[in-house]
Design an enzyme around this catalytic site. Structure first.
Site, PDB file in Angstrom:
ATOM      1  N   ARG A   1      -5.587  11.858  -6.986  1.00 33.91           N
ATOM      2  CA  ARG A   1      -7.067  11.512  -6.468  1.00 33.91           C
ATOM      3  C   ARG A   1      -8.195  12.185  -6.372  1.00 33.91           C
ATOM      4  NH1 ARG A   1     -10.822   8.917  -4.931  1.00 33.91           N
ATOM      5  NH2 ARG A   1     -11.611   7.930  -3.382  1.00 33.91           N
TER       6      ARG A   1
ATOM      7  N   ARG B   1       1.040  -1.273   0.024  1.00 34.87           N
ATOM      8  CA  ARG B   1       0.327   0.013  -0.232  1.00 34.87           C
ATOM      9  C   ARG B   1       0.497   1.004  -0.235  1.00 34.87           C
ATOM     10  NH1 ARG B   1      -6.245  -0.494   1.222  1.00 34.87           N
ATOM     11  NH2 ARG B   1      -6.494  -2.638  -0.042  1.00 34.87           N
TER      12      ARG B   1
ATOM     13  N   TYR C   1     -15.019 -11.986  -0.975  1.00 33.14           N
ATOM     14  CA  TYR C   1     -15.739 -10.931  -1.103  1.00 33.14           C
ATOM     15  C   TYR C   1     -16.474 -10.586  -2.663  1.00 33.14           C
ATOM     16  CZ  TYR C   1     -12.619  -7.699   0.011  1.00 33.14           C
ATOM     17  OH  TYR C   1     -11.427  -6.521   0.992  1.00 33.14           O
TER      18      TYR C   1
ATOM     19  N   ARG D   1      -2.587   6.699  -0.102  1.00 31.92           N
ATOM     20  CA  ARG D   1      -3.330   7.402   0.916  1.00 31.92           C
ATOM     21  C   ARG D   1      -2.095   8.654   1.344  1.00 31.92           C
ATOM     22  NH1 ARG D   1      -8.463   5.195   2.052  1.00 31.92           N
ATOM     23  NH2 ARG D   1      -7.100   3.735   2.710  1.00 31.92           N
TER      24      ARG D   1
ATOM     25  N   ASP E   1      -6.079  -2.634  -8.016  1.00 33.10           N
ATOM     26  CA  ASP E   1      -6.841  -3.471  -6.965  1.00 33.10           C
ATOM     27  C   ASP E   1      -7.047  -4.638  -7.017  1.00 33.10           C
ATOM     28  OD1 ASP E   1      -8.054  -1.687  -4.326  1.00 33.10           O
ATOM     29  OD2 ASP E   1      -9.164  -3.833  -4.989  1.00 33.10           O
TER      30      ASP E   1
HETATM   31  O1  CP3 Z   1       0.474   0.155  -2.978  1.00 29.17           O
HETATM   32  C1  CP3 Z   1      -0.429  -0.305  -3.359  1.00 29.17           C
HETATM   33  O2  CP3 Z   1      -0.066  -2.138  -2.387  1.00 29.17           O
HETATM   34  C2  CP3 Z   1      -0.600  -1.055  -4.887  1.00 29.17           C
HETATM   35  C3  CP3 Z   1      -1.964  -0.551  -4.926  1.00 29.17           C
HETATM   36  C4  CP3 Z   1      -3.381  -2.117  -3.829  1.00 29.17           C
HETATM   37  C5  CP3 Z   1      -4.257  -1.354  -3.725  1.00 29.17           C
HETATM   38  N1  CP3 Z   1      -5.190  -2.441  -2.841  1.00 29.17           N
HETATM   39  C6  CP3 Z   1      -4.363   0.316  -3.559  1.00 29.17           C
HETATM   40  C7  CP3 Z   1      -5.826   0.458  -3.197  1.00 29.17           C
HETATM   41  C8  CP3 Z   1      -3.183  -3.399  -3.483  1.00 29.17           C
HETATM   42  C9  CP3 Z   1      -1.891  -3.980  -4.228  1.00 29.17           C
HETATM   43  C10 CP3 Z   1      -4.778  -3.509  -2.954  1.00 29.17           C
HETATM   44  C11 CP3 Z   1      -4.675  -4.307  -2.866  1.00 29.17           C
HETATM   45  C12 CP3 Z   1      -5.876  -4.802  -2.381  1.00 29.17           C
HETATM   46  N2  CP3 Z   1      -7.089  -4.570  -2.186  1.00 29.17           N
HETATM   47  C13 CP3 Z   1      -6.405  -5.854  -0.797  1.00 29.17           C
HETATM   48  C14 CP3 Z   1      -5.083  -7.173  -0.882  1.00 29.17           C
HETATM   49  C15 CP3 Z   1      -3.924  -5.812   0.467  1.00 29.17           C
HETATM   50  C16 CP3 Z   1      -4.514  -5.816   1.992  1.00 29.17           C
HETATM   51  O3  CP3 Z   1      -4.497  -4.778   1.953  1.00 29.17           O
HETATM   52  O4  CP3 Z   1      -4.952  -7.110   2.251  1.00 29.17           O
HETATM   53  C17 CP3 Z   1      -7.287  -5.531  -1.116  1.00 29.17           C
HETATM   54  C18 CP3 Z   1      -8.163  -6.431   0.165  1.00 29.17           C
HETATM   55  C19 CP3 Z   1      -8.081  -4.928  -1.537  1.00 29.17           C
HETATM   56  C20 CP3 Z   1      -9.073  -4.457  -1.252  1.00 29.17           C
HETATM   57  C21 CP3 Z   1      -9.387  -2.955  -1.274  1.00 29.17           C
HETATM   58  N3  CP3 Z   1      -9.323  -2.101  -1.475  1.00 29.17           N
HETATM   59  C22 CP3 Z   1     -10.631  -2.477   0.495  1.00 29.17           C
HETATM   60  C23 CP3 Z   1     -10.198  -3.554   1.742  1.00 29.17           C
HETATM   61  C24 CP3 Z   1     -10.392  -1.488   0.266  1.00 29.17           C
HETATM   62  C25 CP3 Z   1     -10.946  -0.513   1.110  1.00 29.17           C
HETATM   63  C26 CP3 Z   1     -10.186  -0.025   2.349  1.00 29.17           C
HETATM   64  C27 CP3 Z   1      -8.990   1.150   2.091  1.00 29.17           C
HETATM   65  O5  CP3 Z   1      -7.920   0.596   2.659  1.00 29.17           O
HETATM   66  O6  CP3 Z   1      -9.667   1.854   2.316  1.00 29.17           O
HETATM   67  C28 CP3 Z   1      -9.829  -0.903  -1.459  1.00 29.17           C
HETATM   68  C29 CP3 Z   1      -9.723   0.504  -1.660  1.00 29.17           C
HETATM   69  C30 CP3 Z   1      -7.497   0.843  -2.168  1.00 29.17           C
HETATM   70  N4  CP3 Z   1      -7.382   0.020  -3.101  1.00 29.17           N
HETATM   71  C31 CP3 Z   1      -7.747   1.739  -1.532  1.00 29.17           C
HETATM   72  C32 CP3 Z   1      -6.207   1.889  -2.449  1.00 29.17           C
HETATM   73  C33 CP3 Z   1      -5.029   3.115  -2.593  1.00 29.17           C
HETATM   74  C34 CP3 Z   1      -7.846   3.198  -0.758  1.00 29.17           C
HETATM   75  C35 CP3 Z   1      -9.065   3.798  -2.049  1.00 29.17           C
HETATM   76  C36 CP3 Z   1      -8.493   5.221  -2.459  1.00 29.17           C
HETATM   77  O7  CP3 Z   1      -8.171   6.062  -2.222  1.00 29.17           O
HETATM   78  O8  CP3 Z   1      -9.672   6.140  -2.340  1.00 29.17           O
END
Ligand code: CP3
Length: 343
Positions: free
Chosen positions: A39, A26, A152, A30, A76
């Site tokens: 964003r 991640r 999911y 953010r 994602d």
């Molecule tokens: O930097 C990185 O790691 C690359 C980008 C990345 C994102 N999601 C961007 C993202 C990666 C590798 C993921 C994987 C992901 N997505 C996982 C597996 C990793 C983990 O954390 O266990 C999962 C379970 C998801 C599903 C997901 N996507 C959720 C549950 C959420 C909401 C929770 C949150 O963090 O807000 C997301 C949204 C998401 N994916 C964001 C980002 C940067 C935040 C949303 C935003 O910027 O508005």
């Protein structure tokens, strides 16, 4: 193209490295104001994921700003269910929602096996990012593990108990396997596309691994992760199974190079279980809220515990969005300064 800083790739292959490489799950997100600026100029998260120029821009931000040793493509794990025919929405401050879910064989039959080109926007983002990185550091591609994607698709959103998806494994194992196989086939197509587009290594995220009992983890998760690892043999693969301390022994002969550890997992035990694999992780992300002195102490302690074993430094899960970026940078700089030889 020759990669200038290939420490992560060499560590993944178990080769000797001058210092421990580091990146953060991640990292593209953010924590960086530069990410939030991009964003906030858009209608939502999905627009960023689906616009290759912008996805490439935020993928490279942590390389420039934080100095990490690898980039991870901005996308994602939920793009796979969408390419199979199940749309997701990202709800601000809440997370992902699937308005329709999968409950039966009829629902599964309506889904496609995704082809790599169904996710052209991510493949284009990978191609663009590779061009712009110009060989500075490796680019990591990724996908969710089939069990995590399954949960999911069945639940429709995140869950504290995952009782709907876990229930299906008991009440409808045949249907469960049908869906898991379809997700696996889609994931293999997608990851092969990512490698063809230029991804230098791949990480599989099994974020909800820790929800399953050991026997179910073997039958409904590892079996499909194994298929993916067997199919993607061109680049190093990392398997990160969050919470699956109980299944580490079962992962010994997975055909992958690196095992990701969360912060609950014992470094000493993992070193013993995986003499022939690289380990990645595993600092508690909450360390990064502490003082610089504490961050340094905990980071050096982690490094010394991995010392002697091939290691890629990372957190034990994704960095939390409200972490001060200067603390993230301090963590990275501490690792880069350290002279410990890790293999
Ligand atoms: O930097 C990185 O790691 C690359 C980008 C990345 C994102 N999601 C961007 C993202 C990666 C590798 C993921 C994987 C992901 N997505 C996982 C597996 C990793 C983990 O954390 O266990 C999962 C379970 C998801 C599903 C997901 N996507 C959720 C549950 C959420 C909401 C929770 C949150 O963090 O807000 C997301 C949204 C998401 N994916 C964001 C980002 C940067 C935040 C949303 C935003 O910027 O508005």
């Amino acid at each position: 193209m020759q990669i200038k800083n290939d420490l992560v790739l060499r560590a993944a292959r178990g080769e000797k490295v001058e210092r421990t490489p580091v990146w953060l799950m991640r990292q593209a997100g953010r924590i960086l104001k530069e990410y939030r600026e991009v964003r906030n100029s858009l209608s939502g998260f999905k627009e960023l994921v689906e616009t290759p120029e912008l996805a490439a821009e935020v993928t490279i931000q942590p390389v420039d700003i934080l100095g990490v040793d690898a980039a991870i493509i901005f996308s994602d794990i939920l793009v796979i269910p969408e390419a199979m025919g199940l749309q997701y929405e990202m709800i601000e401050k809440k997370g992902p929602i699937f308005p329709e879910t999968v409950q039966s064989t009829a629902d599964i039959n309506r889904l496609n096996v995704a082809e790599a080109n169904d996710l052209r926007y991510t493949l284009d983002a990978i191609e663009l990012t590779k061009k712009q990185l110009n060989g500075a550091v490796p680019l990591i591609g990724f996908a969710g593990a089939p069990w995590t994607i399954f949960s999911y698709m069945v639940e429709g959103h995140g869950s504290k108990t995952f009782s709907k998806s876990r229930r299906m494994l008991y009440t409808d194992p045949v249907v469960s396997h049908q869906l898991l196989q379809k997700i696996t086939d889609s994931t293999i197509n997608y990851l092969k596309g990512q490698v063809a587009a230029g991804a230098d290594m791949i990480q599989i995220f099994d974020s909800w691994a820790g929800m399953l009992p050991r026997e179910h983890y073997q039958e409904f998760s590892l079996r499909y992760i194994r298929q993916i690892c067997e199919a993607i043999d061109e680049v190093p693969i990392t398997v990160f199974a969050k919470g699956a301390f109980f299944a580490l022994e079962d992962m010994v002969d997975l055909p992958c190079n690196t095992i990701g550890l969360d912060w609950n997992m014992s470094i000493e035990e993992a070193k013993r279980i995986f003499p022939n694999k690289t380990l990645q992780g595993n600092l508690d992300p909450c360390v990064l809220y502490a003082t610089p002195e504490k961050i340094e102490e905990e980071t050096l302690n982690m490094l010394s515990r991995f010392n002697g074993h091939p290691h890629i430094a990372n957190l034990g899960h994704g960095v939390y969005p409200d972490t001060p970026p200067e603390n993230v940078k301090y963590f990275i700089d501490t690792i880069k300064k350290s002279q410990l030889i890790t293999s």
